[in-house]
Each structure stands twice: as C-alpha cells, then as structure tokens.
Scaffold this motif. Structure first.
Motif, PDB file in Angstrom:
ATOM      1  N   PRO A  98      17.680  39.406  82.302  1.00  0.00           N
ATOM      2  CA  PRO A  98      18.758  39.678  81.349  1.00  0.00           C
ATOM      3  C   PRO A  98      18.449  40.937  80.539  1.00  0.00           C
ATOM      4  N   THR A  99      19.472  41.725  80.280  1.00  0.00           N
ATOM      5  CA  THR A  99      19.271  42.964  79.533  1.00  0.00           C
ATOM      6  C   THR A  99      20.075  42.971  78.237  1.00  0.00           C
ATOM      7  N   ILE A 100      19.540  43.710  77.268  1.00  0.00           N
ATOM      8  CA  ILE A 100      20.165  43.875  75.951  1.00  0.00           C
ATOM      9  C   ILE A 100      20.302  45.373  75.725  1.00  0.00           C
ATOM     10  N   LEU A 101      21.531  45.845  75.553  1.00  0.00           N
ATOM     11  CA  LEU A 101      21.760  47.271  75.327  1.00  0.00           C
ATOM     12  C   LEU A 101      21.664  47.582  73.843  1.00  0.00           C
ATOM     13  N   LYS A 102      20.670  48.377  73.471  1.00  0.00           N
ATOM     14  CA  LYS A 102      20.504  48.822  72.081  1.00  0.00           C
ATOM     15  C   LYS A 102      21.549  49.898  71.802  1.00  0.00           C
ATOM     16  N   LEU A 103      22.459  49.619  70.864  1.00  0.00           N
ATOM     17  CA  LEU A 103      23.612  50.493  70.656  1.00  0.00           C
ATOM     18  C   LEU A 103      23.402  51.586  69.625  1.00  0.00           C
ATOM     19  N   ASN A 104      22.322  51.520  68.846  1.00  0.00           N
ATOM     20  CA  ASN A 104      22.087  52.612  67.895  1.00  0.00           C
ATOM     21  C   ASN A 104      20.612  52.998  67.903  1.00  0.00           C
ATOM     22  N   SER A 105      20.356  54.251  67.539  1.00  0.00           N
ATOM     23  CA  SER A 105      18.999  54.800  67.624  1.00  0.00           C
ATOM     24  C   SER A 105      18.831  55.909  66.596  1.00  0.00           C
ATOM     25  N   SER A 106      17.560  56.217  66.308  1.00  0.00           N
ATOM     26  CA  SER A 106      17.226  57.280  65.364  1.00  0.00           C
ATOM     27  C   SER A 106      16.157  58.163  65.998  1.00  0.00           C
ATOM     28  N   ASN A 107      15.507  58.997  65.197  1.00  0.00           N
ATOM     29  CA  ASN A 107      14.325  59.723  65.657  1.00  0.00           C
ATOM     30  C   ASN A 107      13.426  60.009  64.462  1.00  0.00           C
ATOM     31  N   SER A 108      12.194  60.381  64.739  1.00  0.00           N
ATOM     32  CA  SER A 108      11.195  60.497  63.683  1.00  0.00           C
ATOM     33  C   SER A 108      11.365  61.747  62.827  1.00  0.00           C
ATOM     34  N   TRP A 109      12.281  62.648  63.186  1.00  0.00           N
ATOM     35  CA  TRP A 109      12.483  63.865  62.397  1.00  0.00           C
ATOM     36  C   TRP A 109      13.518  63.687  61.291  1.00  0.00           C
ATOM     37  N   ALA A 110      14.363  62.684  61.424  1.00  0.00           N
ATOM     38  CA  ALA A 110      15.461  62.526  60.471  1.00  0.00           C
ATOM     39  C   ALA A 110      14.928  62.203  59.078  1.00  0.00           C
ATOM     40  N   THR A 111      15.583  62.734  58.071  1.00  0.00           N
ATOM     41  CA  THR A 111      15.191  62.442  56.689  1.00  0.00           C
ATOM     42  C   THR A 111      16.009  61.306  56.096  1.00  0.00           C
ATOM     43  N   SER A 112      17.165  61.008  56.667  1.00  0.00           N
ATOM     44  CA  SER A 112      17.972  59.897  56.185  1.00  0.00           C
ATOM     45  C   SER A 112      17.616  58.637  56.972  1.00  0.00           C
ATOM     46  N   ILE A 113      17.679  57.488  56.300  1.00  0.00           N
ATOM     47  CA  ILE A 113      17.336  56.219  56.947  1.00  0.00           C
ATOM     48  C   ILE A 113      18.621  55.651  57.541  1.00  0.00           C
ATOM     49  N   GLN A 114      18.887  56.071  58.755  1.00  0.00           N
ATOM     50  CA  GLN A 114      20.143  55.712  59.406  1.00  0.00           C
ATOM     51  C   GLN A 114      19.967  55.884  60.915  1.00  0.00           C
ATOM     52  N   GLN A 115      20.803  55.216  61.686  1.00  0.00           N
ATOM     53  CA  GLN A 115      20.778  55.385  63.132  1.00  0.00           C
ATOM     54  C   GLN A 115      22.165  55.781  63.629  1.00  0.00           C
ATOM     55  N   ALA A 116      22.188  56.512  64.725  1.00  0.00           N
ATOM     56  CA  ALA A 116      23.449  56.939  65.332  1.00  0.00           C
ATOM     57  C   ALA A 116      23.862  55.952  66.419  1.00  0.00           C
ATOM     58  N   ILE A 117      25.159  55.804  66.619  1.00  0.00           N
ATOM     59  CA  ILE A 117      25.661  54.988  67.721  1.00  0.00           C
ATOM     60  C   ILE A 117      25.431  55.753  69.019  1.00  0.00           C
ATOM     61  N   THR A 118      24.689  55.145  69.947  1.00  0.00           N
ATOM     62  CA  THR A 118      24.315  55.829  71.190  1.00  0.00           C
ATOM     63  C   THR A 118      24.770  55.074  72.439  1.00  0.00           C
ATOM     64  N   GLY A 119      25.518  54.012  72.263  1.00  0.00           N
ATOM     65  CA  GLY A 119      26.047  53.245  73.389  1.00  0.00           C
ATOM     66  C   GLY A 119      27.245  52.447  72.923  1.00  0.00           C
ATOM     67  N   ILE A 136      19.745  47.477  61.595  1.00  0.00           N
ATOM     68  CA  ILE A 136      20.172  47.776  60.230  1.00  0.00           C
ATOM     69  C   ILE A 136      18.931  47.962  59.365  1.00  0.00           C
ATOM     70  N   TYR A 137      19.071  48.765  58.303  1.00  0.00           N
ATOM     71  CA  TYR A 137      17.983  49.015  57.365  1.00  0.00           C
ATOM     72  C   TYR A 137      18.387  48.542  55.968  1.00  0.00           C
ATOM     73  N   PRO A 138      18.282  47.252  55.687  1.00  0.00           N
ATOM     74  CA  PRO A 138      18.566  46.800  54.318  1.00  0.00           C
ATOM     75  C   PRO A 138      17.680  47.554  53.333  1.00  0.00           C
ATOM     76  N   GLY A 139      18.278  48.064  52.291  1.00  0.00           N
ATOM     77  CA  GLY A 139      17.565  48.880  51.315  1.00  0.00           C
ATOM     78  C   GLY A 139      17.968  50.337  51.383  1.00  0.00           C
ATOM     79  N   SER A 140      18.365  50.801  52.563  1.00  0.00           N
ATOM     80  CA  SER A 140      18.795  52.183  52.713  1.00  0.00           C
ATOM     81  C   SER A 140      20.106  52.422  51.963  1.00  0.00           C
ATOM     82  N   ASP A 141      20.265  53.639  51.469  1.00  0.00           N
ATOM     83  CA  ASP A 141      21.518  53.990  50.797  1.00  0.00           C
ATOM     84  C   ASP A 141      22.692  53.992  51.771  1.00  0.00           C
TER      85      ASP A 141
END
Length: 302
Positions: A98-119, A136-141
């Motif tokens: 069984p597979t689970i598609l991760k729909l959002n992602s980030s990268n280590s260069w970003a300064t904001s605590i957020q992920q982009a929709i990638t699927g 999700i990042y509870p605590g992030s603005d």
C-alpha cells in the motif's frame, strides 16, 4: 478481517466504507497485518534535507525502487513518499505494498515554516494509493493556511475513497526548541490532527518537558519520566485512542534506541512506527534485520 482490525475500524464513525477499506488495506498488509500495529516506510527526506544528506551514506537509496523493494521485502504496512518517487516505481511494484502519497513538501533552504502542495488527490487515485499524507506545523504563523489546505484535501480524498494521514510537527511561533518535542505540545498537536479529520496521525515521540505555562497546572503531580506513559498520553489526546497514532523514528540513532522506542510505543498503546532515515541510511542487510526485529517487537515476540 481480524477482530483487532475490526475494533479499530469500528471507532471511525461517519467514515465512508471506501475509506475504511483503504485503512483495512494498510492494517491487513504485511507481516503485521491483522495485529492493529503498523510499520510504515516514509521517504520524503530528499525534499526536506536534500539527496546527499539523505542517501550518500547508502548510495543504493538514491533509487526509488530501492525503497519500494525494502518495504516489500521487509513486509511493511505501507510506503509513503512524494509524487515523483511513487511514480518512479508505481508500475513495477503495483499491488505489492500500500502506498501513501505525500501531498506537500518543503526544503531546508526555506526561511518560512510552510510546505508547498506538490501532489493531488487525482495523482493518488492514478497511482492506486491507499491514502494521502500531509504535514502541518502547529505553532507556525502559517498554520492556518495549512489547516485550510488539508481541510479541503481531506474532503476531496474522502469523496474519492482515500484515507488521510497527517504529519503533525509543532514548530515555529513562540515555541522553543525544547518545546517542539514537549509532552503537552505533542499531545496538543496530535489532537489538532484528529480534529482536522486525520485517519492516521503521525507525531514525534515527546519528551517529559512541559512547554506551555498555561498547561503546567494540568500536568502537575504526574511523573512523565517513562516514555511509554508519554506515548499513552498522546494516544489519549487522539480521541482517547479512537484514531490510529504512529510515531516518527526521528533523527538517525543507534539500533538499541530504535528498538526501545518501539517497545515504548507498543507498551503505551501506540499503533506503531513510521521510520525512514533509521532504515535507508543503513545497509540493506542491516535495515532488513532492524525492521525484522521491530516487527517482532510489535508482534509481542521480543
């Protein structure tokens, strides 16, 4: 379906039969199938940390087929990854795990605590996935934007008969570094994921630290030094155990620590481990041996 799996699914009131079928697919698959316990392989670290930091220590892991094959050969419950990685092996390994598609992602260069929709949910359907995944990042603005996104994606997935897995990782805002793993914060984050409609909740193992001044009175007088007790509290905060809760393997660590974490998850009533770097950053032989022992722990054989 085993009594253990039926008892779990019976707690998902208001959930469509199609989604329950996908949850059953995960719960009944692999060497832990039917036990109510899970070991899931997540490989999204290439986005989060980069390929060299993730795979250079074990070069075969640059190949998506390596991870698919690891999940299959180890008899794991599911394999979770972003779009490109799942696509790269979706035909070769169709029906094997069984597979689970991760729909959002980030990268280590970003300064904001957020992920982009990638699927998308359509991608998950096209690839035959059992579920979508979302961080999700509870605590992030920016948490409220993420909450809106997963509310919409979860509704779309439910309509399509797919389950939803939420990675709930507290970070940002007024949280201290210690607070990201605090017991009260971890329990709060798991509860948020449950409130957002997660069918499976993924969180990190919490420490005994209590972060919120307002919460300290509620935790006063209880000894939280035992990790299994902390797991039990996180499960309690996930609708009193009415939701599947799996715990992240976290940063690379020694095998003894990995095994002790699994024992504590088991003894605290958690549903299992979702463990990435601690597998694919080892040789295939060592990773398979470690996963074999993890499965034995969750089967109460060790």
């Amino acid at each position: 379906m085993t009594p253990a799996v039926k008892a779990i699914l019976d707690k998902y009131e208001g959930t469509s039969p199609a989604v329950k079928q996908k949850l059953a697919r995960i719960l009944m698959h692999g060497r832990l199938g039917g036990t109510g316990k899970l070991v899931i392989l997540p490989v999204d670290q290439g986005f989060e940390h980069g390929p060299a930091r993730s795979f250079a220590v074990n070069p075969p892991a640059y190949d998506p087929h390596y991870h698919y094959q690891m999940a299959v050969d180890a008899g794991l419950s599911a394999f979770a990854a972003p779009l490109g990685m799942l696509e790269a092996g979706s035909e070769t390994f169709v029906g094997q795990v069984p597979t689970i598609l991760k729909l959002n992602s980030s990268n280590s260069w970003a300064t904001s605590i957020q992920q982009a929709i990638t699927g998308s949910v359509d991608d998950a359907l096209r690839l035959g996935c059992a579920a979508i995944g979302f961080t999700i990042y509870p605590g992030s603005d920016l948490i409220f934007e993420s909450m809106t996104q997963i509310a919409e994606l979860r509704a779309e997935a439910e309509a399509a008969g797919l389950a939803t897995v939420i990675w709930s990782y507290p970070r940002g805002g007024e949280l201290s570094k210690d607070g990201e793993l605090a017991l009260d914060v971890g329990a709060y984050s798991a509860h948020m994921a449950a409130l957002l409609g997660a069918h499976i909740i993924k969180v990190k193992l919490p420490t005994a630290h209590i972060e919120q001044a307002e919460a300290k009175e509620a935790y006063k007088g209880t000894d939280w030094s035992n990790q299994a007790d902390r797991v039990r509290h996180v499960v309690q905060s996930s609708f009193a155990g009415r939701r599947i809760v799996v715990f992240s393997g976290g940063a690379s660590k020694g095998t003894d620590a990995v095994f002790q974490d699994a024992r504590d998850v088991r003894d605290g009533g958690g549903n299992g481990s979702i463990i990435g770097r601690n597998t694919f950053q080892r040789s295939r032989e060592d990773a398979l041996a470690m996963l074999d022992k993890l499965i034995a722990i969750y089967r109460n054989e060790e």
